[in-house]
Design an enzyme around this catalytic site. Structure first.
Site, mmCIF file in Angstrom:
data_model
loop_
_atom_site.group_PDB
_atom_site.id
_atom_site.type_symbol
_atom_site.label_atom_id
_atom_site.label_comp_id
_atom_site.label_asym_id
_atom_site.label_seq_id
_atom_site.Cartn_x
_atom_site.Cartn_y
_atom_site.Cartn_z
ATOM 1 N N HIS A 95 0.869 -1.188 0.000
ATOM 2 C CA HIS A 95 0.000 0.000 0.000
ATOM 3 C C HIS A 95 0.905 1.238 0.000
ATOM 4 C CE1 HIS A 95 -3.685 2.205 1.475
ATOM 5 N NE2 HIS A 95 -2.737 3.053 1.847
ATOM 6 N N HIS A 98 0.288 2.718 11.772
ATOM 7 C CA HIS A 98 1.445 3.601 11.711
ATOM 8 C C HIS A 98 1.417 4.650 12.816
ATOM 9 C CE1 HIS A 98 -1.655 5.405 9.189
ATOM 10 N NE2 HIS A 98 -1.051 6.573 9.225
ATOM 11 N N GLU A 155 -2.529 14.141 11.179
ATOM 12 C CA GLU A 155 -3.496 13.843 10.120
ATOM 13 C C GLU A 155 -4.913 14.194 10.567
ATOM 14 O OE1 GLU A 155 -3.261 9.744 9.032
ATOM 15 O OE2 GLU A 155 -1.095 9.675 9.226
ATOM 16 N N TYR A 204 -14.812 5.024 3.907
ATOM 17 C CA TYR A 204 -13.346 5.046 3.823
ATOM 18 C C TYR A 204 -12.806 3.635 4.060
ATOM 19 C CZ TYR A 204 -8.515 6.291 4.980
ATOM 20 O OH TYR A 204 -7.156 6.356 5.020
ATOM 21 N N HIS A 229 -5.660 12.207 13.987
ATOM 22 C CA HIS A 229 -4.596 11.383 14.533
ATOM 23 C C HIS A 229 -3.359 12.268 14.573
ATOM 24 C CE1 HIS A 229 -7.393 8.350 12.655
ATOM 25 N NE2 HIS A 229 -7.464 8.110 13.942
ATOM 26 N N HIS A 248 -2.313 4.680 15.015
ATOM 27 C CA HIS A 248 -3.635 4.429 14.442
ATOM 28 C C HIS A 248 -3.497 3.495 13.247
ATOM 29 C CE1 HIS A 248 -2.017 7.896 12.245
ATOM 30 N NE2 HIS A 248 -2.816 7.592 11.256
HETATM 31 FE FE LIG Z 1 -2.671 7.826 9.166
#
Ligand SMILES: [Fe+2]
Length: 457
Positions: free
Chosen positions: A310, A353, A359, A368, A383, A389
């Site tokens: 990803h 991560h 963010e 989403y 976040h 998260h």
């Molecule tokens: Fe993120």
């Protein structure tokens, strides 16, 4: 780019407005032909006896590649108006984000909000309907940003606004916006966004019949430093992501009346106003590269992995505001648009991560891919710097057992992210007063139990 004639009437339907295309290029538009001087910008005798006014978006001495300004040819210069007095109206716009301020309540906690609809919005206009969620820094030194939501149902009438603190990037969720600016009009429905830069007078109205309750709801990113640019493409090449041709600027439009108008100015975090007996939208023609613009997110050319893994979310950046450190953004505006997922042997949703950037996300429509539930259209999440998260437990389970056939993430899912290198200090309103925080959000990761096959000692 050659001049175009613009509308001089208010009867044009928002969807029929005309635009010019391009990002950051020099553009000219005349609502009355022959209004732009043929030689130079400021001749002794201006065509049609208009006044010349220069609006700068960068310091005069900035290198040519970054220099932004516009020459306005208007009925009367902006300077003629009554004295500034304090503006009374807005309730919750915060501009300084130092932890010791009473309206600031910083937290590293993962936060998610139900749709940020606000009671009483029906009777508020765009300015008074803005509520600040969080931010960093302070506008005085031109460093930092603010993240807001807006809810309003009342149009601005003869009131307009200009922001001396920064640029506004406005993302509607519900209710089409009609943004009238000194340069002309922009129609900004859901799945579009617009940018109105520092110093430009504008007003925001909701287009009748475009939302069920007559209200407009959405989000605003306000940047105190610099301006947005399209990110470099690097090895992608010369095309892709947000293409320059898809950014649209208005054509000249002007009003000629002697009605009383109120012009509101956000300056150093406070609001002021003055009166004048004419419309501030009296620019008959303009020539420059400092012009508000809109963009249709459905035109974003999504790039992604066609082999494995990803990619970093930066591959979805529409616009960036660069800091003084190469590669580090004051703010990136990122869109997660419909796209095919084809990666082999890959955990396809975003990975777990802990980001050194902060963010803030909002959902415009649809679902989403990292959160099947709870992140609703009009809702948001934050976040913050270093806060862990990733996918919720249910999404994790599904993604690790899914048959990895190519599949398309919904045809109608649009989420966005404001990503910043700053710590985002939240407001007391956003954390403790708005009533929209989901208290159980941290439980999204509660079901992620130890599943490793390594025997316990
Ligand atoms: Fe993120």
């Amino acid at each position: 780019m050659g001049a175009q004639n613009g509308s001089t009437t208010t009867s044009t339907k928002p969807e029929d407005l005309k635009y010019q295309n391009g990002f950051g290029n020099w553009q000219e538009s005349e609502a009355v032909p022959g209004s732009i001087p043929e030689r130079g910008y400021a001749p002794q005798k201006v065509p049609h006896n208009l006044y010349t006014e220069c609006l700068s978006g960068t310091a005069f001495t900035v290198p040519r590649d970054h220099n932004q300004r516009a020459w306005l040819y208007r009925l009367q210069p902006s300077a003629g108006h009554e004295p500034f007095v304090p503006y009374k109206g807005h309730e919750s716009i915060v501009s300084s984000f130092y932890h010791f301020l009473p309206e600031i309540e910083p937290t590293p906690q993962q936060l998610r909000w139900d749709p940020l609809t606000v009671k009483g919005a029906k009777d508020k206009n765009f300015i008074d309907g803005i509520r600040t969620i969080g931010g960093a820094g302070d506008p005085q030194m031109k460093d930092g940003l603010a993240i807001h939501c807006y809810n309003f149902g009342k149009n601005m009438g003869n009131t307009s606004l200009y922001n001396s603190d920064g640029d506004y990037l406005i993302v509607p969720v519900t209710g089409d916006l009609l943004v009238t600016t000194e340069f002309g009009k922009l129609h900004v429905p859901s799945k579009f966004f617009c940018v109105v830069q520092r110093g430009i007078k504008f007003k925001v109205d909701v287009v009748e019949g475009t939302s069920e309750d007559g209200l407009a709801q959405g989000f605003i990113l306000e940047i105190y430093k610099g301006h947005f640019v399209i990110p470099e493409l690097g090895p992608i090449g010369s095309n892709g992501l947000a293409n320059a041709k898809d950014f649209q600027t208005p054509v000249a439009y002007y009003e000629d009346n002697d009605e009383e108008h109120i012009v509101v100015n956000k300056f150093s975090g406070k609001f002021f106003q003055f009166k004048q007996n004419r419309s501030p939208f009296d620019v008959v023609a303009f020539s420059g590269n400092y012009i508000p613009y809109r963009y249709d997110l459905r035109k974003f050319n999504v790039m992604g992995s066609v082999s494995y893994d990803h990619p970093d979310p930066s591959i979805h950046t529409v616009l960036t505001c660069v800091s003084d450190v190469p590669g580090v953004a004051v703010a990136d505006f990122v869109v997660f648009a419909p796209r095919w997922m084809v990666m082999e042997d890959t955990f396809r949703p975003p990975w777990f991560h802990r980001n050194v950037m902060s963010e803030f996300m909002g959902n415009i429509c649809g679902t989403y891919d990292a959160k099947a539930e709870g992140f609703m259209p009009g809702g948001a999440s934050l976040h913050n710097m270093n806060t862990p998260h990733g996918p919720d437990a249910d999404t994790y389970k599904k993604a690790t057992t899914a048959d990895l056939k190519p599949h398309k993430l919904s045809d109608d899912s649009y989420a966005f992210m404001f990503e910043t290198c700053y710590q985002v200090a939240t407001t007391k309103w956003a954390v403790s007063e708005c009533g929209k925080v989901q208290p159980d959000y941290y439980k999204a990761w509660a079901g992620l139990e130890r599943i490793s096959t390594i025997p316990r000692p």
